[in-house]
Scaffold this motif. Sequence first.
Motif, PDB file in Angstrom:
ATOM      1  N   LEU A 220       0.867  -1.173   0.000  1.00  0.00           N
ATOM      2  CA  LEU A 220       0.000   0.000   0.000  1.00  0.00           C
ATOM      3  C   LEU A 220       0.902   1.220   0.000  1.00  0.00           C
ATOM      4  O   LEU A 220       1.683   1.435   0.937  1.00  0.00           O
ATOM      5  CB  LEU A 220      -0.897   0.016   1.237  1.00  0.00           C
ATOM      6  N   LEU A 221       0.818   2.017  -1.054  1.00  0.00           N
ATOM      7  CA  LEU A 221       1.635   3.222  -1.203  1.00  0.00           C
ATOM      8  C   LEU A 221       0.742   4.419  -0.880  1.00  0.00           C
ATOM      9  O   LEU A 221       0.000   4.912  -1.725  1.00  0.00           O
ATOM     10  CB  LEU A 221       2.175   3.309  -2.630  1.00  0.00           C
ATOM     11  N   ALA A 222       0.812   4.869   0.358  1.00  0.00           N
ATOM     12  CA  ALA A 222      -0.080   5.927   0.831  1.00  0.00           C
ATOM     13  C   ALA A 222       0.672   7.237   0.993  1.00  0.00           C
ATOM     14  O   ALA A 222       1.879   7.262   1.265  1.00  0.00           O
ATOM     15  CB  ALA A 222      -0.711   5.522   2.158  1.00  0.00           C
ATOM     16  N   CYS A 223      -0.045   8.323   0.828  1.00  0.00           N
ATOM     17  CA  CYS A 223       0.508   9.654   1.071  1.00  0.00           C
ATOM     18  C   CYS A 223      -0.632  10.580   1.456  1.00  0.00           C
ATOM     19  O   CYS A 223      -1.808  10.275   1.230  1.00  0.00           O
ATOM     20  CB  CYS A 223       1.247  10.180  -0.161  1.00  0.00           C
ATOM     21  N   GLY A 224      -0.274  11.708   2.041  1.00  0.00           N
ATOM     22  CA  GLY A 224      -1.278  12.670   2.455  1.00  0.00           C
ATOM     23  C   GLY A 224      -1.578  13.679   1.357  1.00  0.00           C
ATOM     24  O   GLY A 224      -0.666  14.173   0.689  1.00  0.00           O
ATOM     25  N   ALA A 225      -2.844  14.003   1.189  1.00  0.00           N
ATOM     26  CA  ALA A 225      -3.238  14.975   0.169  1.00  0.00           C
ATOM     27  C   ALA A 225      -2.638  16.346   0.444  1.00  0.00           C
ATOM     28  O   ALA A 225      -2.430  17.135  -0.483  1.00  0.00           O
ATOM     29  CB  ALA A 225      -4.761  15.072   0.093  1.00  0.00           C
ATOM     30  N   GLY A 226      -2.353  16.635   1.718  1.00  0.00           N
ATOM     31  CA  GLY A 226      -1.794  17.933   2.070  1.00  0.00           C
ATOM     32  C   GLY A 226      -0.296  17.942   2.234  1.00  0.00           C
ATOM     33  O   GLY A 226       0.272  18.942   2.668  1.00  0.00           O
ATOM     34  N   GLY A 227       0.359  16.845   1.881  1.00  0.00           N
ATOM     35  CA  GLY A 227       1.802  16.738   2.059  1.00  0.00           C
ATOM     36  C   GLY A 227       2.563  17.088   0.796  1.00  0.00           C
ATOM     37  O   GLY A 227       1.992  17.589  -0.188  1.00  0.00           O
ATOM     38  N   PRO A 228       3.867  16.837   0.796  1.00  0.00           N
ATOM     39  CA  PRO A 228       4.685  17.129  -0.385  1.00  0.00           C
ATOM     40  C   PRO A 228       4.144  16.425  -1.626  1.00  0.00           C
ATOM     41  O   PRO A 228       3.878  15.218  -1.577  1.00  0.00           O
ATOM     42  CB  PRO A 228       6.067  16.583   0.011  1.00  0.00           C
ATOM     43  N   PRO A 229       3.969  17.127  -2.729  1.00  0.00           N
ATOM     44  CA  PRO A 229       3.340  16.534  -3.917  1.00  0.00           C
ATOM     45  C   PRO A 229       4.157  15.420  -4.562  1.00  0.00           C
ATOM     46  O   PRO A 229       3.597  14.560  -5.252  1.00  0.00           O
ATOM     47  CB  PRO A 229       3.177  17.725  -4.860  1.00  0.00           C
ATOM     48  N   TYR A 230       5.466  15.406  -4.330  1.00  0.00           N
ATOM     49  CA  TYR A 230       6.279  14.394  -4.996  1.00  0.00           C
ATOM     50  C   TYR A 230       5.986  12.979  -4.500  1.00  0.00           C
ATOM     51  O   TYR A 230       6.282  12.005  -5.187  1.00  0.00           O
ATOM     52  CB  TYR A 230       7.773  14.709  -4.869  1.00  0.00           C
ATOM     53  N   PHE A 231       5.403  12.838  -3.303  1.00  0.00           N
ATOM     54  CA  PHE A 231       5.088  11.492  -2.821  1.00  0.00           C
ATOM     55  C   PHE A 231       4.002  10.841  -3.677  1.00  0.00           C
ATOM     56  O   PHE A 231       4.055   9.644  -3.957  1.00  0.00           O
ATOM     57  CB  PHE A 231       4.658  11.522  -1.355  1.00  0.00           C
ATOM     58  N   VAL A 253      -4.746  15.380   5.340  1.00  0.00           N
ATOM     59  CA  VAL A 253      -3.579  15.136   6.195  1.00  0.00           C
ATOM     60  C   VAL A 253      -2.303  15.441   5.434  1.00  0.00           C
ATOM     61  O   VAL A 253      -2.291  15.515   4.204  1.00  0.00           O
ATOM     62  CB  VAL A 253      -3.529  13.675   6.707  1.00  0.00           C
ATOM     63  N   GLY A 254      -1.213  15.603   6.211  1.00  0.00           N
ATOM     64  CA  GLY A 254       0.087  15.866   5.621  1.00  0.00           C
ATOM     65  C   GLY A 254       1.089  14.785   5.982  1.00  0.00           C
ATOM     66  O   GLY A 254       0.726  13.652   6.311  1.00  0.00           O
ATOM     67  N   HIS A 255       2.372  15.163   5.958  1.00  0.00           N
ATOM     68  CA  HIS A 255       3.443  14.194   6.147  1.00  0.00           C
ATOM     69  C   HIS A 255       3.438  13.565   7.539  1.00  0.00           C
ATOM     70  O   HIS A 255       3.878  12.426   7.715  1.00  0.00           O
ATOM     71  CB  HIS A 255       4.793  14.893   5.905  1.00  0.00           C
ATOM     72  N   ASP A 256       2.922  14.292   8.538  1.00  0.00           N
ATOM     73  CA  ASP A 256       2.954  13.795   9.912  1.00  0.00           C
ATOM     74  C   ASP A 256       1.710  13.011  10.302  1.00  0.00           C
ATOM     75  O   ASP A 256       1.487  12.737  11.481  1.00  0.00           O
ATOM     76  CB  ASP A 256       3.155  14.952  10.891  1.00  0.00           C
TER      77      ASP A 256
END
Length: 284
Positions: A220-231, A253-256
């Motif tokens: 599962l490759l998850a990232c936050g919609a509010g985090g760094p766009p490169y993820f 959510v963001g990176h944290d």
Amino acid sequence: MEDNWTVQRVPAADGAEIVLHSIGAGPGIILVHGGGVTIEVYRRTARRLADRFTVHLYNRRGRADAAARAEPYDGEQDIDDLAALLAHTGARNVIGHSGGGFIALRAAARRLPIGRLALYDGAVQVDGLVWLDWLPGARAAADAGEIARALAITGAGVHPESAASRLPLFLRVAICRLFLRTSIGRTMGELLPTTLDESTLIHRHGGPAERWSGVEAEVLLACGAGGPPYFQETNEALAAVMPHARTLVVPRVGHDALNRAPKHLIDALADFFTAPVVSKPAGA
């Protein structure tokens, strides 16, 4: 549930001890933490998963109650320690956050017995999607003992989406000086050289997404919609080549987020780790 942690000392391959902090009941999950922090910021996440899983936290080398890190840093000790914990606990589920995601993905690529791997903002350099031109300046500042300046440069480099990253450097340095007075700020400042070493290693292991195509675990490759766009871009590139991977963009959510443990992220992780098996687990 009751906040009952157990602590074990697990032998590492080099004879050192890995201090394992565990909570909960059910299938095991090992969490590999990110750079610049210790396991303390992940205890909330562990508690919120503990009604369904046994969650194992441990500090990676050179942090808090962990043994010293071998130098020069090449990440091999991190992989060996994860292997020792997989063998000790019997867990086949792993969560990796940020730099810890890079370590966990390398372990999965080496066919360690990881059946399911959830990466949240996994720090993997794919096709040059992550700009690391800030690293030399941050390293020079850290080497000169200018930790606030080094943190300011690192923060803007890692989080180009943040409003703070667009402030003049002198203002960012002033903010970081205040941040270093907090408990988490002191930890991040003390661990900054380690964080820069990890960032350098991640950069050195950059390349095409295809280098990760041999990962057989469910991912599962998850990232936050509010985090760094490169993820999000990185995850899409990885999912295109991994045979059993899918992406997830977590809203609001963001990176944290893996530290803050919002319910919708915890539920998504629980659903991933309890879904019917699609592929044969690695090492089976």
